[in-house]
Design a protein around this motif. Structure first.
Motif, PDB file in Angstrom:
ATOM      1  N   MET A  54       1.012  -1.259   0.003  1.00  0.00           N
ATOM      2  CA  MET A  54       0.020   0.061   0.056  1.00  0.00           C
ATOM      3  C   MET A  54       0.828   1.286  -0.021  1.00  0.00           C
ATOM      4  O   MET A  54       1.747   1.529   0.768  1.00  0.00           O
ATOM      5  CB  MET A  54      -1.031  -0.095   1.252  1.00  0.00           C
ATOM      6  N   ASN A  55       0.697   2.064  -0.872  1.00  0.00           N
ATOM      7  CA  ASN A  55       1.493   3.451  -0.959  1.00  0.00           C
ATOM      8  C   ASN A  55       0.667   4.362  -0.292  1.00  0.00           C
ATOM      9  O   ASN A  55      -0.516   4.351   0.530  1.00  0.00           O
ATOM     10  CB  ASN A  55       1.482   3.722  -2.152  1.00  0.00           C
TER      11      ASN A  55
ATOM     12  N   LEU B 182      -3.422   7.498   2.449  1.00  0.00           N
ATOM     13  CA  LEU B 182      -4.263   8.848   2.805  1.00  0.00           C
ATOM     14  C   LEU B 182      -5.757   8.934   2.345  1.00  0.00           C
ATOM     15  O   LEU B 182      -6.738   9.574   3.243  1.00  0.00           O
ATOM     16  CB  LEU B 182      -3.548  10.107   2.186  1.00  0.00           C
ATOM     17  N   ALA B 183      -6.116   8.285   1.274  1.00  0.00           N
ATOM     18  CA  ALA B 183      -7.210   8.189   0.802  1.00  0.00           C
ATOM     19  C   ALA B 183      -8.389   6.998   1.705  1.00  0.00           C
ATOM     20  O   ALA B 183      -9.411   7.487   1.980  1.00  0.00           O
ATOM     21  CB  ALA B 183      -7.465   7.555  -0.524  1.00  0.00           C
ATOM     22  N   ASN B 184      -7.707   6.201   2.381  1.00  0.00           N
ATOM     23  CA  ASN B 184      -8.434   5.132   3.068  1.00  0.00           C
ATOM     24  C   ASN B 184      -8.571   6.071   4.390  1.00  0.00           C
ATOM     25  O   ASN B 184      -9.865   6.081   5.053  1.00  0.00           O
ATOM     26  CB  ASN B 184      -7.347   4.164   3.563  1.00  0.00           C
TER      27      ASN B 184
ATOM     28  N   HIS C 210     -12.382   9.180   7.916  1.00  0.00           N
ATOM     29  CA  HIS C 210     -12.699  10.366   8.551  1.00  0.00           C
ATOM     30  C   HIS C 210     -14.036  10.819   8.189  1.00  0.00           C
ATOM     31  O   HIS C 210     -14.900  11.329   8.777  1.00  0.00           O
ATOM     32  CB  HIS C 210     -11.571  11.434   7.999  1.00  0.00           C
ATOM     33  N   ASP C 211     -14.443  10.703   6.876  1.00  0.00           N
ATOM     34  CA  ASP C 211     -15.622  11.139   6.361  1.00  0.00           C
ATOM     35  C   ASP C 211     -16.791  10.445   6.939  1.00  0.00           C
ATOM     36  O   ASP C 211     -17.975  10.798   7.504  1.00  0.00           O
ATOM     37  CB  ASP C 211     -15.749  11.094   4.961  1.00  0.00           C
TER      38      ASP C 211
END
Length: 132
Positions: free
Chosen positions: A1-2, A7-9, A14-15
């Motif tokens: 995982m990069n 960060l997207a995860n 968070h959302d």
């Protein structure tokens, strides 16, 4: 995982958490409003109970209703004069009750009920006597 995927995860979590927090805040507001209404109702009920308690006569049982008192007076009159027949107006005069037509008619109804119950008999039209 990069790092970009990480960060997207994290942003997605968070959302979701922010949305859940918003739902809980809305629920807290609804519950707070419902609680305020319920507490106001409780206060109204307590005030009503207090006013009624202050206005209620002191002591135990309330006075019996007037109709029971009237029936008892009629029964007592027939018990005191078991062999005498009375008309409704004569009964009113004996008991010191009002002799206006409306009051006498109410007593006629009561005498009819006592007759149907078997306490009185009618030896003649409009006359009532205690059943012996």
């Amino acid at each position: 995982m990069n790092v970009t995927e990480l960060l997207a995860n994290l942003q997605a979590q968070h959302d979701e958490t922010a949305a859940r927090a918003g739902e809980l805040r809305d629920q807290i507001q609804r519950l707070t409003a419902a609680l305020a209404e319920t507490e106001a109702r409780l206060a109204d009920l307590a005030t009503t109970a207090k006013v009624i308690a202050e206005l209620a006569p002191a002591g135990g049982d309330p006075d019996p209703p007037e109709t029971n008192t009237a029936y008892q007076a009629i029964v007592n009159a027939f018990n005191q004069h078991p062999d005498q027949a009375f008309r409704a107006r004569e009964l009113h005069e004996l008991l010191g009750m009002p002799t206006d037509e409306a009051s006498v008619n109410i007593t006629r109804s009561r005498l009819g009920r006592l007759t149907r119950q078997g306490f009185l008999i009618q030896p003649g039209r409009g006359c009532y006597q205690k059943r012996t």
